[in-house]
Scaffold this motif. Sequence first.
Motif, PDB file in Angstrom:
ATOM      1  N   GLY A 257       0.771  -1.240   0.000  1.00 60.02           N
ATOM      2  CA  GLY A 257       0.000   0.000   0.000  1.00 60.02           C
ATOM      3  C   GLY A 257       0.799   1.285   0.000  1.00 60.02           C
ATOM      4  N   ASP A 258       2.137   1.206   0.095  1.00 55.97           N
ATOM      5  CA  ASP A 258       2.939   2.430   0.063  1.00 55.97           C
ATOM      6  C   ASP A 258       2.922   3.044  -1.329  1.00 55.97           C
ATOM      7  OD1 ASP A 258       4.069   2.941   2.692  1.00 55.97           O
ATOM      8  OD2 ASP A 258       5.122   1.035   2.459  1.00 55.97           O
TER       9      ASP A 258
ATOM     10  N   SER B 295       8.443   6.451   0.119  1.00 57.47           N
ATOM     11  CA  SER B 295       6.995   6.415   0.300  1.00 57.47           C
ATOM     12  C   SER B 295       6.482   7.778   0.747  1.00 57.47           C
ATOM     13  CB  SER B 295       6.621   5.360   1.354  1.00 57.47           C
ATOM     14  OG  SER B 295       5.246   5.452   1.675  1.00 57.47           O
TER      15      SER B 295
ATOM     16  N   ASN C 183       0.419   5.941   2.511  1.00 62.29           N
ATOM     17  CA  ASN C 183      -0.118   4.603   2.296  1.00 62.29           C
ATOM     18  C   ASN C 183      -1.611   4.710   2.005  1.00 62.29           C
ATOM     19  OD1 ASN C 183      -1.270   1.834   3.077  1.00 62.29           O
ATOM     20  ND2 ASN C 183       0.936   1.480   3.210  1.00 62.29           N
TER      21      ASN C 183
ATOM     22  N   LYS D  56      10.434   7.073   4.248  1.00 60.62           N
ATOM     23  CA  LYS D  56       9.091   7.605   4.442  1.00 60.62           C
ATOM     24  C   LYS D  56       9.121   9.128   4.386  1.00 60.62           C
ATOM     25  CE  LYS D  56       7.491   3.431   5.545  1.00 60.62           C
ATOM     26  NZ  LYS D  56       6.499   2.672   4.760  1.00 60.62           N
TER      27      LYS D  56
ATOM     28  N   HIS E 296       6.071  11.670   4.645  1.00 57.94           N
ATOM     29  CA  HIS E 296       4.620  11.796   4.778  1.00 57.94           C
ATOM     30  C   HIS E 296       4.170  13.229   5.038  1.00 57.94           C
ATOM     31  CE1 HIS E 296       3.792   7.270   5.789  1.00 57.94           C
ATOM     32  NE2 HIS E 296       4.468   7.466   4.676  1.00 57.94           N
TER      33      HIS E 296
END
Length: 396
Positions: free
Chosen positions: A326-327, A337, A340, A393, A395
């Motif tokens: 799902g990333d 990423s 997600n 990551k 985000h």
Amino acid sequence: MRVYDKSVIKVNANTENGKVVLDVEGALAPIAKPIIKRINKIFQEEKPISSDNEKIIFSTWVPPIPGNVFDRVISAEIGSILKKHIPDQFSIGITEKCPNKCIHCGAAGIVADPELTFDEINNVIEEAIDLGSYLISFDGGEPMLRNDLVDMVARVDKNRAIATSFTSGYGLTEQRALDLKAAGLYAARISIDSPFEEEHDRIRGRKGAFKDAINGIKNARAADILTDMFVVVSPNNIDDLDEFYNLAVEQDMQEVSIYEIIAVGRWLTHEDEVINQKDVSRLEKFQKEMNRKTDGPRVTAFPYFMGPDLFGCFAGRRWIHVTSGGDVLPCAYTPISFGNIREESLADIWKRIGKHSAYKGSADYCMMRNPEFREKYIHTIPKGEPSPCRIEKIHS
């Protein structure tokens, strides 16, 4: 023939000496002419897979011309001129499982716990299409290991996108190929790492991998699915270009797509074993020479196609990838990423990518070949560490 018809812009396509030529008219014609000129340059240098008075199949990467999906191609091209952020291409890893252990696998080590469900995959594909994606690519692992792949292909809205799938050939049986064709699969991309059986099996880490690939090609061709030989080119096999092409001719394939080896996944510690600009020029020459032939498969060399002379790097600008966990990554080969899909909408994550400093502007060539980009964003793991794949990551 009219291939795009809107109130402010109309695009016509004709064939001249076996080549496709586009022309544009309407209020937005001055804005669209630069991209039409660029597309025509490609059309003039290359051959389509097939063409007649009613339909043109230029490439396994391009929907049929004319058609509703090709309308979206033109819209995306015009959008790129107007600085709109549209993910033309959407790829998704539907499983991490694979019978092979390829030495260059970019997905090696990706943890999907749990693996995306059927509904999660279908929903995010619909989101991608709503964002403008017209090319949906099922990826892995080995996609054929998902028993529900046929149903996933069937769920793709064929009025808005074409569905394709990567595969090593493993599991692409005669019946599976027929089922995928009935579900609307546009093209199968069968990976070949060497035109020589023993070497291909060595790279794939499994004896019998070459036979699986050839059987997969034969089954896809028998089902009338467009077949694309997907070659990851490296300093180790770039001298075998003619042999790759001859194999594709023998198997009656429609296209040979050449991608470059990326220092990611299992290849992360091999930054010095990738192609250079001299190799890219060689691939450009090979593509143009092969596409001047009147018969045989067409060639698409992506290091040239996504280089400064044509479209530049697609990652995070015109391509988005979702892993089997799902990333959301800028492309299948960039282990960063931005969120997600189980936690946020794809639209919100796509906006985040577009606002990031690394993806705001254009890039002349693959960013994963850019030392400055890699030093800033890609975590380098010392040789000998057991799990070389790590997704950074971002985000926020």
